[in-house]
Design a protein around this motif. Sequence first.
Motif, PDB file in Angstrom:
ATOM      1  N   ASN A 106      34.497  46.863  36.355  1.00  0.00           N
ATOM      2  CA  ASN A 106      34.609  47.960  37.339  1.00  0.00           C
ATOM      3  C   ASN A 106      33.990  47.710  38.841  1.00  0.00           C
ATOM      4  OD1 ASN A 106      35.066  49.068  35.250  1.00  0.00           O
ATOM      5  ND2 ASN A 106      33.334  50.388  34.970  1.00  0.00           N
ATOM      6  N   TYR A 107      32.990  46.605  38.873  1.00  0.00           N
ATOM      7  CA  TYR A 107      32.540  46.347  40.099  1.00  0.00           C
ATOM      8  C   TYR A 107      33.426  46.015  41.289  1.00  0.00           C
ATOM      9  CZ  TYR A 107      33.024  41.625  38.125  1.00  0.00           C
ATOM     10  OH  TYR A 107      33.337  40.516  37.655  1.00  0.00           O
ATOM     11  N   VAL A 108      34.642  45.392  40.804  1.00  0.00           N
ATOM     12  CA  VAL A 108      35.592  45.131  41.863  1.00  0.00           C
ATOM     13  C   VAL A 108      35.969  46.329  42.767  1.00  0.00           C
ATOM     14  CG1 VAL A 108      36.313  43.066  40.756  1.00  0.00           C
ATOM     15  CG2 VAL A 108      37.500  45.235  40.514  1.00  0.00           C
ATOM     16  N   VAL A 109      35.889  47.385  42.025  1.00  0.00           N
ATOM     17  CA  VAL A 109      36.239  48.695  42.932  1.00  0.00           C
ATOM     18  C   VAL A 109      35.172  48.620  44.011  1.00  0.00           C
ATOM     19  CG1 VAL A 109      37.289  51.035  43.096  1.00  0.00           C
ATOM     20  CG2 VAL A 109      37.326  49.637  41.009  1.00  0.00           C
ATOM     21  N   LYS A 110      35.374  48.612  45.334  1.00  0.00           N
ATOM     22  CA  LYS A 110      34.305  48.732  46.131  1.00  0.00           C
ATOM     23  C   LYS A 110      34.661  50.040  47.344  1.00  0.00           C
ATOM     24  CE  LYS A 110      32.563  44.275  46.341  1.00  0.00           C
ATOM     25  NZ  LYS A 110      33.590  43.127  46.833  1.00  0.00           N
ATOM     26  N   LYS A 111      33.764  50.494  47.638  1.00  0.00           N
ATOM     27  CA  LYS A 111      34.183  51.440  48.791  1.00  0.00           C
ATOM     28  C   LYS A 111      34.521  50.515  50.184  1.00  0.00           C
ATOM     29  CE  LYS A 111      32.589  55.815  47.462  1.00  0.00           C
ATOM     30  NZ  LYS A 111      31.496  56.922  47.470  1.00  0.00           N
ATOM     31  N   ARG A 112      35.283  50.895  50.807  1.00  0.00           N
ATOM     32  CA  ARG A 112      35.621  50.240  52.054  1.00  0.00           C
ATOM     33  C   ARG A 112      35.449  51.084  53.286  1.00  0.00           C
ATOM     34  NH1 ARG A 112      41.188  47.302  50.691  1.00  0.00           N
ATOM     35  NH2 ARG A 112      40.783  46.110  52.661  1.00  0.00           N
ATOM     36  N   ALA A 113      34.886  50.631  54.174  1.00  0.00           N
ATOM     37  CA  ALA A 113      34.713  51.383  55.401  1.00  0.00           C
ATOM     38  C   ALA A 113      36.033  51.645  55.947  1.00  0.00           C
ATOM     39  CB  ALA A 113      33.742  50.710  56.404  1.00  0.00           C
ATOM     40  N   SER A 165      36.548  53.277  30.144  1.00  0.00           N
ATOM     41  CA  SER A 165      38.204  53.680  30.200  1.00  0.00           C
ATOM     42  C   SER A 165      38.928  52.429  31.265  1.00  0.00           C
ATOM     43  CB  SER A 165      38.224  55.059  31.094  1.00  0.00           C
ATOM     44  OG  SER A 165      37.662  56.029  30.310  1.00  0.00           O
ATOM     45  N   LEU A 166      38.815  51.499  30.648  1.00  0.00           N
ATOM     46  CA  LEU A 166      39.464  50.179  31.037  1.00  0.00           C
ATOM     47  C   LEU A 166      40.237  49.798  30.289  1.00  0.00           C
ATOM     48  CD1 LEU A 166      37.402  47.607  33.275  1.00  0.00           C
ATOM     49  CD2 LEU A 166      38.803  47.047  31.206  1.00  0.00           C
ATOM     50  N   VAL A 167      41.411  49.463  30.659  1.00  0.00           N
ATOM     51  CA  VAL A 167      42.806  48.714  30.090  1.00  0.00           C
ATOM     52  C   VAL A 167      42.776  47.304  30.343  1.00  0.00           C
ATOM     53  CG1 VAL A 167      45.161  48.947  29.477  1.00  0.00           C
ATOM     54  CG2 VAL A 167      43.995  50.898  29.977  1.00  0.00           C
ATOM     55  N   HIS A 168      42.836  46.394  29.342  1.00  0.00           N
ATOM     56  CA  HIS A 168      43.174  45.129  29.904  1.00  0.00           C
ATOM     57  C   HIS A 168      44.235  44.581  28.869  1.00  0.00           C
ATOM     58  CE1 HIS A 168      40.631  41.035  29.949  1.00  0.00           C
ATOM     59  NE2 HIS A 168      41.872  40.853  30.413  1.00  0.00           N
ATOM     60  N   ILE A 169      45.117  44.203  29.587  1.00  0.00           N
ATOM     61  CA  ILE A 169      46.338  43.552  28.984  1.00  0.00           C
ATOM     62  C   ILE A 169      46.322  42.089  29.103  1.00  0.00           C
ATOM     63  CG2 ILE A 169      48.820  43.562  29.159  1.00  0.00           C
ATOM     64  CD1 ILE A 169      48.784  46.235  30.503  1.00  0.00           C
ATOM     65  N   HIS A 202      42.831  59.246  37.674  1.00  0.00           N
ATOM     66  CA  HIS A 202      43.926  58.368  38.437  1.00  0.00           C
ATOM     67  C   HIS A 202      43.775  56.827  37.890  1.00  0.00           C
ATOM     68  CE1 HIS A 202      43.624  61.664  41.350  1.00  0.00           C
ATOM     69  NE2 HIS A 202      44.968  61.425  41.506  1.00  0.00           N
ATOM     70  N   LEU A 203      44.845  56.060  38.138  1.00  0.00           N
ATOM     71  CA  LEU A 203      44.700  54.731  37.429  1.00  0.00           C
ATOM     72  C   LEU A 203      44.743  53.904  38.532  1.00  0.00           C
ATOM     73  CD1 LEU A 203      45.458  56.165  34.846  1.00  0.00           C
ATOM     74  CD2 LEU A 203      47.673  54.689  34.711  1.00  0.00           C
ATOM     75  N   ILE A 204      43.468  53.055  38.482  1.00  0.00           N
ATOM     76  CA  ILE A 204      43.196  52.117  39.537  1.00  0.00           C
ATOM     77  C   ILE A 204      43.480  50.625  38.987  1.00  0.00           C
ATOM     78  CG2 ILE A 204      41.352  51.270  40.886  1.00  0.00           C
ATOM     79  CD1 ILE A 204      42.350  54.464  41.390  1.00  0.00           C
ATOM     80  N   ASN A 205      44.291  50.053  39.756  1.00  0.00           N
ATOM     81  CA  ASN A 205      44.451  48.511  39.277  1.00  0.00           C
ATOM     82  C   ASN A 205      42.986  47.732  39.845  1.00  0.00           C
ATOM     83  OD1 ASN A 205      45.452  45.787  39.558  1.00  0.00           O
ATOM     84  ND2 ASN A 205      47.317  46.555  38.819  1.00  0.00           N
ATOM     85  N   LEU A 206      42.861  47.023  38.619  1.00  0.00           N
ATOM     86  CA  LEU A 206      41.477  46.124  39.108  1.00  0.00           C
ATOM     87  C   LEU A 206      41.780  44.674  39.276  1.00  0.00           C
ATOM     88  CD1 LEU A 206      38.882  47.493  36.581  1.00  0.00           C
ATOM     89  CD2 LEU A 206      38.892  48.216  38.933  1.00  0.00           C
ATOM     90  N   TYR A 207      42.437  44.082  38.217  1.00  0.00           N
ATOM     91  CA  TYR A 207      42.831  42.547  38.499  1.00  0.00           C
ATOM     92  C   TYR A 207      44.119  42.237  37.875  1.00  0.00           C
ATOM     93  CZ  TYR A 207      42.140  37.827  37.379  1.00  0.00           C
ATOM     94  OH  TYR A 207      42.265  36.356  37.093  1.00  0.00           O
ATOM     95  N   LYS A 226      41.992  50.867  35.472  1.00  0.00           N
ATOM     96  CA  LYS A 226      40.936  51.643  34.912  1.00  0.00           C
ATOM     97  C   LYS A 226      41.425  52.888  35.075  1.00  0.00           C
ATOM     98  CE  LYS A 226      36.192  52.806  35.967  1.00  0.00           C
ATOM     99  NZ  LYS A 226      35.605  52.981  34.805  1.00  0.00           N
ATOM    100  N   ILE A 227      40.668  54.039  34.433  1.00  0.00           N
ATOM    101  CA  ILE A 227      41.239  55.487  34.590  1.00  0.00           C
ATOM    102  C   ILE A 227      39.972  55.747  35.221  1.00  0.00           C
ATOM    103  CG2 ILE A 227      41.562  57.542  33.370  1.00  0.00           C
ATOM    104  CD1 ILE A 227      42.790  55.598  31.182  1.00  0.00           C
ATOM    105  N   ILE A 228      39.847  56.175  36.294  1.00  0.00           N
ATOM    106  CA  ILE A 228      38.739  56.813  36.854  1.00  0.00           C
ATOM    107  C   ILE A 228      38.353  58.136  36.870  1.00  0.00           C
ATOM    108  CG2 ILE A 228      38.635  55.105  38.858  1.00  0.00           C
ATOM    109  CD1 ILE A 228      39.700  57.053  40.815  1.00  0.00           C
ATOM    110  N   GLU A 229      37.336  58.973  37.096  1.00  0.00           N
ATOM    111  CA  GLU A 229      36.845  60.241  36.628  1.00  0.00           C
ATOM    112  C   GLU A 229      37.744  61.301  36.833  1.00  0.00           C
ATOM    113  OE1 GLU A 229      34.806  57.155  37.620  1.00  0.00           O
ATOM    114  OE2 GLU A 229      34.363  58.721  39.418  1.00  0.00           O
TER     115      GLU A 229
END
Length: 729
Positions: A46-53, A10-14, A30-35, A24-27
Amino acid sequence: MGIIFNEDNSLVHIKSKNTSYIFKIIETGHLINLYWGRKINSNKINYVVKKRACGSFLADLDNIDALHLEVIAQEYPSYGNPDLRSPAIQVKLANGTTVTDFRYESHEIYRGKKKLEGLPATYAEKEDEVESLEITLKDEVANLRVILSYTVFENYDSITRSCKVINDSNDEVDILRALSANVDFTHSEFDLIQLSGSWARERHIVRTTLRSGRQCIESRRGASSHAQNPFIALVSKDATEDKGEVYGFNLIYSGNFLASVEVDMHSNARTQIGINPFDFTWNLESGQSFQTPEVVMVYSPNGLTGMSHIYHDLYRERLCRGAHRDKERPILINNWEATYFDFNNEKIKEIAKESSKLGIELFVLDDGWFGERNNDDCSLGDWFVNEEKLKGGLNSLATDINKMGMQFGLWFEPEMISPKSKLYEEHPDWCIHIDGRIRSEARKQLILDLSRDEVCEAVIKMLTDVLKSAPISYVKWDMNRHLTDLGSAYLNSKEQKELSHRYVLGLYYILEKLTQRFKNVLFESCSSGGGRYDAGMLYYMPQTWASDNTDAICRLKIQYGTSILFPAITMGSHVSIVPNHQVGRITPLKTRFAVASSGNLGYELDLNKLNDEEKEEIKKQVAWYKQYRDVIQKGTFYRTKSPFNGNDISWNFISEDENTVICYFHQILVEPIYRNLILKLKGLQEDALYNLVGTDKVFSGSELMYAGLMIPKIEEDFYSNIYVFKKSV
Ligand code: DGJ
């Protein structure tokens, strides 16, 4: 293919020629900007979406432990669920709440680009030059949809965005905020660049460091305004003209706008642009939709010049329209500073006669030709010729000027109404006003309520009648005050806060009708100079009067700043008399020409008041501009030394075929101690040889770009020189 939708993840690359924009559209939907940046060849980032403390005080999305929307780079965030940063959209629902939650429903990818109903926008000439994506998001509870539209101009390296809000519910809702784009960066190591100013000091470049909190520019004036242009750029700290990362955002809109960057507590930088939510509410009935204006987003890894080149090419070729888009623009003479309101047939023809002798191609009759207008306190709205001043009327004057070998152009201020006018006597409720309150005048004028269809139709008719009455080839469309006392006798109470936007829509409607009806007329936009020099107006009128300030030295900054976004062909720029009428400065005619000829050249003075030597000089200037205007109007522009940094300023143009280079050098004041002044050009071919026209000197491109041209000591204040180089073939 410019847009790829990867079903697996579910990743959109323009993709454009050199850039990638990925989300990317997550589960949860919601639409999440990656790059966004240089082009990358991967659809699996996808790996660039990291959980942040970030502590436990943030609300979880869907109560999934530690899934915090508030620290994730969102594509089009809505309010309060559970991101508490500035939303891109906020809607008041029938139950009075303002929380919405838009999640992915469907998408569509297609070649080509749809028109934006009632709004100016970039366009594709052939379907296959662009690709578009529409992503539909839905709030199931409210029964609302948002369609996010993206178009990628692959060869112009730019992405446009806009959105449409649709009310599928049975209730009416109020849109409190619907921005055109949101881009969340996951760091804030940027500087912010904006184009700010005032009347006679438009579009100065301002660069500041991003800081924690919200910083924004906006207009609440009803027009884009002299104060701020609807543009911002986030640039890397090391960004210069030629290096560093630049992210540009420009809204194609001429009214109230907001452009903001919010640096949150986690150092994310949320960047937004769109219609200003201030004093804006749009009542959306069941079944209706609302379209936002378009934003043009440009990424350049090659500094500000890289970004400007993209905007210049796109706006020249895919925003400006009509018969004049690709034509060389005529050299004009305008009588405003020559006569102000004090003219008659004879005086106008005397100036015109002299102009034609010097090779000038278009005569523009400015304010004062209509109604009883002998100063600025009356007659706006009475668009019929003042026969006392212009005996025989417009047709006879325009025909006489045509016989002199020149085209004829005319000034209008169609959005206005003077309380002292026949139009006002007949229609006192046609202006923007609130019953029972004072109607605040500015320059003794009020503003027509363009939210009313009948007012728009009347404006179209009045202008059509004049334009049909004489051979008029050019229109200067002015607007000399901003919107106050916002109220419309036409709108109901739910719609009053729609007035500012409806005004702009009404204006666009009028402009569309008139520019389509008079396809061969060249329209130039103006608003007390450059008060509405924006991409929205350029869609209808391919040139803009850049500033009422015609002083060559002030213009250095104004035009340099304008060039950040707009190409020279759009930039009206005139040689005027000295002492200059705005600042009293005396500058040489050569300098005034050098600055004015860096844009769309015109003259604004009484030629009969000049001596023979000066007239001869102007004749040569006009001939020079005719010879080289294609280089200036269609070539590539390089900023080489900024007026915001020092006393010596330069820029150069390179022709489309790259064979001609025109370089401008300016020195503001003589300095007591001579420093070596070196003029370094840009954009040349390193190994090519260039002859400095008028001399036998030949330089290599690398020499001119890296070692530079030595400028001798110049003991003259306000000095300019133009160097023309021809490539040896
Ligand atoms: C403001 C414009 O900027 C000027 O060029 C001139 O047209 C005046 N209005 C006329 O009123």
